[in-house]
Design a protein around this motif. Structure first.
Motif, PDB file in Angstrom:
ATOM      1  N   TYR A 104     -37.697 -19.820 -22.707  1.00  0.00           N
ATOM      2  CA  TYR A 104     -37.971 -21.226 -22.409  1.00  0.00           C
ATOM      3  C   TYR A 104     -38.642 -21.902 -23.597  1.00  0.00           C
ATOM      4  O   TYR A 104     -38.375 -23.066 -23.899  1.00  0.00           O
ATOM      5  N   ILE A 107     -35.871 -22.674 -26.073  1.00  0.00           N
ATOM      6  CA  ILE A 107     -34.996 -23.722 -25.563  1.00  0.00           C
ATOM      7  C   ILE A 107     -35.700 -25.073 -25.607  1.00  0.00           C
ATOM      8  O   ILE A 107     -35.135 -26.084 -26.024  1.00  0.00           O
ATOM      9  N   LEU A 177     -28.368 -24.061 -29.207  1.00  0.00           N
ATOM     10  CA  LEU A 177     -28.980 -23.868 -27.897  1.00  0.00           C
ATOM     11  C   LEU A 177     -28.109 -22.975 -27.027  1.00  0.00           C
ATOM     12  O   LEU A 177     -28.599 -22.056 -26.354  1.00  0.00           O
ATOM     13  N   LEU A 181     -29.126 -19.134 -25.676  1.00  0.00           N
ATOM     14  CA  LEU A 181     -29.044 -18.711 -24.286  1.00  0.00           C
ATOM     15  C   LEU A 181     -28.180 -17.467 -24.143  1.00  0.00           C
ATOM     16  O   LEU A 181     -28.504 -16.535 -23.415  1.00  0.00           O
ATOM     17  N   ASN A 208     -31.702 -25.366 -17.430  1.00  0.00           N
ATOM     18  CA  ASN A 208     -31.017 -25.312 -18.722  1.00  0.00           C
ATOM     19  C   ASN A 208     -29.633 -25.947 -18.670  1.00  0.00           C
ATOM     20  O   ASN A 208     -29.228 -26.665 -19.592  1.00  0.00           O
TER      21      ASN A 208
END
Length: 370
Positions: A104, A107, A177, A181, A208
């Motif tokens: 997190y 991100i 991004l 992930l 997300n």
């Protein structure tokens, strides 16, 4: 803004969605009723927020500044919800569960970059409104010749058609991004999480996905190209999440509208701004023909004033999202520092505490719009 012929939206995780590992088929096993209640409340709220972004009419509300404001407000609410969930779950930070806290953190760092880019573009667009207001003042006070006034209008057009370097990098940020992930969740798929960890991961998945999609819409609208637009797909094992259908409905409404706008010969895909440009064009012709009336100027000036106010609202909500993300990072970062203190059975030295404060608060300075 640049024109394109046909740039189909990029698929989300072209080689398969790595986030599908987040929730096993028996996804409720080992999760208490209290945790399930927290998760259900979170996902129900997420569903409502996504549905609220789906226009009730034929899509005329899409690509307006008002819709963009609502989208940013919705994102802000979602990130406030995940911050609240982290607190309610009372997640014990084990070595394993540190992983998705770092996920997190990574991100959200990229999201802060996107927020900064969007705010920069909103400032640039509002500067264009200032150019028009200045030109209107010159016309009303008759303090410049018609030729000079027309040069002011042309200056506005050139400014609006210029590129913003910060928006140009949004596509790369979104791509990184997606890659982040994919990397992090692939590594987590091989590990066993606690019930609390699984609940938080499933919630983070929803956050997300929604964040990626809305950010890609903003990046596409501001850049004038659909290269950054994402087309998200939900894996079969996640189709039972309550917000999945709402997300698909939203994409089915918004994506075609954006694609059609790019295929048309419009000055910009933002409808409010397109209306202002149309008014500027009419005023330009009226000045050349010597048929300018106060009514024409007043109507256009009112449109520009209203557009400035709407841009300000979007900028305000973007700032709210930025602060919310920073606070969420703070909450997760504090858990890691607290665990370190507990493991060492000592209070961290002052110098380390200062570094901690810098870690959790520095982004508010780093991403302050210049």
């Amino acid at each position: 803004m640049s024109r394109i012929k046909d740039h189909p939206p990029r698929l989300f995780f072209r080689c398969g969605n790595p986030l599908k590992v987040l929730v096993p088929k028996n996804n409720n096993a080992g999760i208490s009723q209290n945790l399930l209640s927290l998760l259900n409340n979170f996902e129900t709220n997420l569903t409502v927020l996504i549905k609220d972004l789906i226009p009730k009419d034929d899509g005329n509300a899409i690509l307006t500044v008002s819709w963009m404001k609502e989208a940013m407000t919705s994102l802000c609410k979602t990130h406030k919800s995940i911050k609240k969930l982290v607190t309610e779950v009372e997640l014990p930070v084990s070595d394993l569960e540190e992983n998705f806290i770092y996920i997190y953190s990574g991100i959200s760092l990229k999201l802060l970059e996107l927020c900064n880019s969007f705010t920069s573009e909103l400032d640039r667009l509002n500067y264009g409104n200032l150019l028009l207001k200045f030109a209107f003042n010159k016309l009303e006070t008759r303090s410049c010749s018609e030729e000079t006034f027309l040069l002011h209008l042309e200056s506005w057009r050139k400014h609006m058609a210029s590129k913003n370097p910060r928006i140009e990098i949004c596509g790369a940020i979104l791509s990184s991004l997606v890659e982040s992930l994919q990397h992090h969740h692939h590594s987590l798929s091989k590990k066993k999480l606690s019930g609390k960890g699984r609940v938080l991961q499933r919630a983070l998945y929803g956050v997300n996905v929604k964040t990626l999609y809305i950010s890609s819409v903003f990046a596409a609208v501001f850049s004038g190209t659909s290269n950054s637009l994402l087309c998200l797909t939900i894996p079969k094992e996640m189709e039972d999440v309550p917000w999945a259908q709402a997300l698909m409905d939203l994409q089915n409404m918004v994506n075609p509208e954006i694609k059609n706008a790019f295929l048309s010969d419009r000055f910009t895909v933002i409808k409010d701004l397109e209306e202002v440009e149309s008014g500027v064009k009419k005023l330009h012709i009226a000045v050349q023909e010597g048929s300018v009336t106060n009514v024409v100027v007043e109507i256009l000036n009112k449109s520009v004033m209203e557009l400035s106010d709407r841009f300000d609202l979007v900028s305000k909500e973007t700032g709210c999202l930025l602060k919310t993300v920073i606070f969420a990072r703070d909450a997760m970062g504090e858990r890691l520092w607290t665990k370190s203190e507990e493991d060492l059975v000592v209070t961290l030295p002052m110098i380390i505490s200062v570094k901690r404060d810098l870690f959790v608060n520095s982004k508010s300075v780093l991403f302050h719009v210049q």
